[in-house]
Each structure stands twice: as structure tokens, then as C-alpha cells.
Design a protein around this motif. Structure first.
Motif, PDB file in Angstrom:
ATOM      1  N   ARG A 149     -11.813  14.854   0.906  1.00 34.46           N
ATOM      2  CA  ARG A 149     -12.103  13.730   0.018  1.00 34.46           C
ATOM      3  C   ARG A 149     -10.877  12.844  -0.152  1.00 34.46           C
ATOM      4  O   ARG A 149     -10.988  11.609  -0.194  1.00 34.46           O
ATOM      5  N   ALA A 150      -9.692  13.476  -0.275  1.00 32.07           N
ATOM      6  CA  ALA A 150      -8.471  12.682  -0.410  1.00 32.07           C
ATOM      7  C   ALA A 150      -8.217  11.871   0.851  1.00 32.07           C
ATOM      8  O   ALA A 150      -7.781  10.718   0.791  1.00 32.07           O
ATOM      9  N   LEU A 151      -8.487  12.480   2.017  1.00 41.17           N
ATOM     10  CA  LEU A 151      -8.309  11.762   3.278  1.00 41.17           C
ATOM     11  C   LEU A 151      -9.288  10.591   3.368  1.00 41.17           C
ATOM     12  O   LEU A 151      -8.915   9.488   3.804  1.00 41.17           O
ATOM     13  N   GLU A 152     -10.532  10.808   2.964  1.00 40.50           N
ATOM     14  CA  GLU A 152     -11.514   9.726   2.975  1.00 40.50           C
ATOM     15  C   GLU A 152     -11.073   8.583   2.057  1.00 40.50           C
ATOM     16  O   GLU A 152     -11.226   7.403   2.394  1.00 40.50           O
ATOM     17  N   ALA A 153     -10.511   8.933   0.888  1.00 42.04           N
ATOM     18  CA  ALA A 153     -10.070   7.900  -0.047  1.00 42.04           C
ATOM     19  C   ALA A 153      -8.911   7.096   0.529  1.00 42.04           C
ATOM     20  O   ALA A 153      -8.875   5.864   0.409  1.00 42.04           O
ATOM     21  N   SER A 154      -7.952   7.786   1.176  1.00 39.85           N
ATOM     22  CA  SER A 154      -6.816   7.072   1.757  1.00 39.85           C
ATOM     23  C   SER A 154      -7.267   6.198   2.919  1.00 39.85           C
ATOM     24  O   SER A 154      -6.773   5.085   3.108  1.00 39.85           O
ATOM     25  N   LEU A 155      -8.226   6.699   3.683  1.00 38.98           N
ATOM     26  CA  LEU A 155      -8.755   5.910   4.796  1.00 38.98           C
ATOM     27  C   LEU A 155      -9.484   4.668   4.278  1.00 38.98           C
ATOM     28  O   LEU A 155      -9.347   3.580   4.843  1.00 38.98           O
ATOM     29  N   ALA A 156     -10.224   4.823   3.199  1.00 41.09           N
ATOM     30  CA  ALA A 156     -10.919   3.674   2.614  1.00 41.09           C
ATOM     31  C   ALA A 156      -9.926   2.630   2.129  1.00 41.09           C
ATOM     32  O   ALA A 156     -10.152   1.425   2.265  1.00 41.09           O
ATOM     33  N   GLN A 157      -8.795   3.069   1.570  1.00 40.66           N
ATOM     34  CA  GLN A 157      -7.761   2.134   1.135  1.00 40.66           C
ATOM     35  C   GLN A 157      -7.183   1.364   2.317  1.00 40.66           C
ATOM     36  O   GLN A 157      -6.982   0.149   2.247  1.00 40.66           O
ATOM     37  N   ALA A 158      -6.903   2.097   3.400  1.00 38.38           N
ATOM     38  CA  ALA A 158      -6.354   1.443   4.586  1.00 38.38           C
ATOM     39  C   ALA A 158      -7.341   0.432   5.142  1.00 38.38           C
ATOM     40  O   ALA A 158      -6.976  -0.689   5.509  1.00 38.38           O
ATOM     41  N   HIS A 159      -8.608   0.795   5.196  1.00 36.11           N
ATOM     42  CA  HIS A 159      -9.629  -0.121   5.712  1.00 36.11           C
ATOM     43  C   HIS A 159      -9.773  -1.345   4.808  1.00 36.11           C
ATOM     44  O   HIS A 159      -9.966  -2.474   5.299  1.00 36.11           O
ATOM     45  N   ALA A 160      -9.672  -1.141   3.492  1.00 34.14           N
ATOM     46  CA  ALA A 160      -9.776  -2.270   2.577  1.00 34.14           C
ATOM     47  C   ALA A 160      -8.638  -3.261   2.793  1.00 34.14           C
ATOM     48  O   ALA A 160      -8.847  -4.483   2.751  1.00 34.14           O
ATOM     49  N   ALA A 161      -7.424  -2.741   3.051  1.00 31.25           N
ATOM     50  CA  ALA A 161      -6.289  -3.631   3.313  1.00 31.25           C
ATOM     51  C   ALA A 161      -6.508  -4.417   4.593  1.00 31.25           C
ATOM     52  O   ALA A 161      -6.239  -5.624   4.656  1.00 31.25           O
ATOM     53  N   LEU A 162      -7.039  -3.751   5.617  1.00 35.62           N
ATOM     54  CA  LEU A 162      -7.285  -4.438   6.885  1.00 35.62           C
ATOM     55  C   LEU A 162      -8.430  -5.441   6.755  1.00 35.62           C
ATOM     56  O   LEU A 162      -8.387  -6.527   7.339  1.00 35.62           O
TER      57      LEU A 162
END
Length: 319
Positions: A168-181
């Protein structure tokens, strides 16, 4: 449970670790494996009580919440050995339990009384426990054989919970990265160390539909051979740089010097102007968002001058 049944339960636990409501499914497995009424997973922190229950009617859920909140602060529970299947009657004899208001107000209405508990320290200073309960009026208490059989299963449930939390933490960090992109006006693409495209933002998906660049067998390709050779060379140089930055002699805080940035132009059919492609190791994604898959990957930023995009790779906040 025999060995075959034990392995089947453990396999089902790990097989469902990514499913919605996996915790409730695991409680169902525990309840059914020993013929109990309920199994409940509770986690309490100073500010929150989280509860996952095996199937019970809606009238029982408020009782379960109250019971969990009460017992998670009970001194008897706190005195139990961590990560061990414990018969509650060994710590609170049944004759003493029958005299308590908690038993008459909460335990008996939930068809409990005999209980097995398994506790551990939860992150953030909290505590977690799994309780498996049987009806005191209709069933016997847990015996030593059942404690021994459930011990490895409960250890696997606790481990699966840790895996689920990390995912879940990995999914959250990935979502943050995608939001920035996705916030960038340019097309942004993440390419992994095998050159496979792991992510395209909306602008990149639009470019691929227009045909100047495309995804072919999972890799990013330019439409024309000469431009594609230049693009693949750029990707190769960037990934080599990313690998070098992971070497112990180059390991640091994940930041990248500005001169590590590389650029090419991809010619297009006139009157369209060339696409400008900038590339850099994705170490900044990993450093900012904790996304381990980006540590040996590349970020490609494709700017279409005809769309007057004004951003830059520095605009990602990752350089």
C-alpha cells in the motif's frame, strides 16, 4: 488441522494479499479452520482503532468494535507474550470472566466466551491482536493441539499484513510520482532498466496516438528509423548513467547534477517542428517518493514546440 489443511490456509492468505478486504477474508479462513464463531483483527493506536471481522450480522459489529476497544487496553492482553497463540482462559479464568460486565454486555451477545489471542506491537507505538472466539454455551475451549496448529498460521497472517502495508505504501508513493508527472504539460515517460515503458502521462498517451512516437512491444519507439536509433541511444545512455549512480561510490541523496541531462530532437513531417526529448535517470523519483522501481530507470520528457509547452524537466522537482 492436518498439514494439508494448514498449507491450504497459508496459501490462501498469501494468494489474496492484494485483494480488497483481504483482512476480512483471512479472518473467515481462521474462523472456519477451527470451527469458531468469529475471528477479529484489531489494531489500536493512540488515535485510531482499526477492525476487521469474519462474517457477522450488522447488529454485532458495534458490539465487536466496543469489545475490541475495551480488550485492547486490558492489562491481561498486554501481559501476554508477543506473536504467540494464547488461550485467554489461561490468563483470565472463565469463572472470573463470567462475573464481568464485559462478558454479559458484549461477549455473550456476540456468542463468545472461549477465545484464542495472538498479539504483536504495531507500527507507531500501537498494538494489534487477532482473537478467535467460540460460544461458551455451545462449544469447548481451545486445546493445546489447536494452539500449536494455529501458531504458524497466525505468524503468516501477521507477515501478510506487513507485506500488504508495504504494498500500500508503494502504491501511494507511485501515485504521488504519477501525479507529479501528470501535472507536466510535456509528455512524460518512465522507462525501466529493461527499456520497457512503465508509465506514460496523459500528454505522452496523446503523442503515441498521433504516431510520432509509439509503444511497440512495451518499448518506446520513434516513427522513423534514424530518429528511433537516436532515441534508443539516448535511453541506453540514460539507463547506464542510472546504473552507475547506484554503485556504492556514487550513492548519495538521490539528487542529479544538471549536466546529467541529455537531449535529442525527433524530426517530424513538415510543417511540424521536431519533438524535443530530454532524458535523465529517475533517481529523483525514487528519492522524492520512495519508489524503488525508479532507482535504475529513466524519465523521458517530450516537448512538442507546436503546442507551446513551457515546462522543463526541472519542473518535475526531481532534478
Amino acid at each position: 488441522m492436518d498439514t494439508e489443511g494448514l498449507l491450504e490456509v497459508i496459501g490462501s492468505i498469501y494468494g489474496s494479499v492484494l485483494e480488497d478486504e483481504a483482512e476480512a477474508r483471512w479472518m473467515d479462513l481462521l474462523r472456519d479452520s477451527v470451527g469458531s464463531e468469529h475471528a477479529v483483527l484489531s489494531e489500536v493506536t493512540p488515535a485510531l482503532l482499526s477492525l476487521h471481522c469474519s462474517g457477522m450480522d450488522e447488529n454485532m459489529r458495534p458490539l465487536a468494535h466496543r469489545l475490541a476497544f475495551t480488550t485492547m487496553h486490558d492489562p491481561a492482553l498486554a501481559s501476554m507474550p508477543a506473536k504467540a497463540a494464547i488461550r485467554m482462559s489461561d490468563y483470565l479464568p472463565l469463572r472470573d470472566l463470567l462475573r464481568t460486565d464485559v462478558f454479559h454486555e458484549l461477549v455473550r451477545p456476540m456468542r463468545g466466551g472461549h477465545a484464542l489471542a495472538f498479539t504483536w506491537r504495531a507500527p507507531g507505538g500501537g498494538r494489534a491482536a487477532i482473537a478467535i472466539c467460540r460460544d461458551i454455551d455451545r462449544a469447548r475451549d481451545f486445546d493445546d493441539g489447536e494452539l500449536a496448529a494455529l501458531q504458524p498460521v497466525l505468524l503468516h497472517v501477521q507477515n501478510a499484513l506487513r507485506i500488504r502495508a508495504r504494498l500500500r505504501a508503494l502504491e501511494a508513493s507511485l501515485a504521488q510520482a504519477h501525479a507529479a508527472l501528470d501535472a507536466m504539460p510535456e509528455a512524460a515517460v518512465i522507462v525501466d532498466r529493461a527499456r520497457r515503458v512503465r508509465y506514460l502521462n496523459s500528454a505522452a498517451r496523446r503523442l503515441s496516438r498521433e504516431g510520432d512516437v509509439r509503444i511497440e512491444r512495451g518499448t518506446l519507439r520513434a516513427a522513423h528509423a534514424r530518429e528511433d536509433r537516436a532515441l534508443q541511444a539516448l535511453v541506453g545512455r540514460t539507463l547506464a548513467l542510472a546504473r552507475g549512480m547506484q554503485a556504492p561510490s556514487h550513492a548519495g541523496d538521490g539528487t542529479i547534477a544538471h549536466d546529467a541531462q541529455m537531449q535529442i530532437a525527433i524530426a517530424r513531417t513538415p510543417p511540424l517542428r521536431p519533438l524535443l526529448v530530454a532524458a535523465m535517470p529517475a533517481t529523483g523519483v525514487a528519492a522524492r517518493f520512495g519508489h524503488a522501481l525508479a532507482t535504475e530507470a529513466a524519465v523521458l520528457l517530450l516537448r512538442d514546440p507546436d503546442r507551446l509547452a513551457q515546462g522543463s524537466i526541472e519542473g518535475l522537482g526531481l532534478a
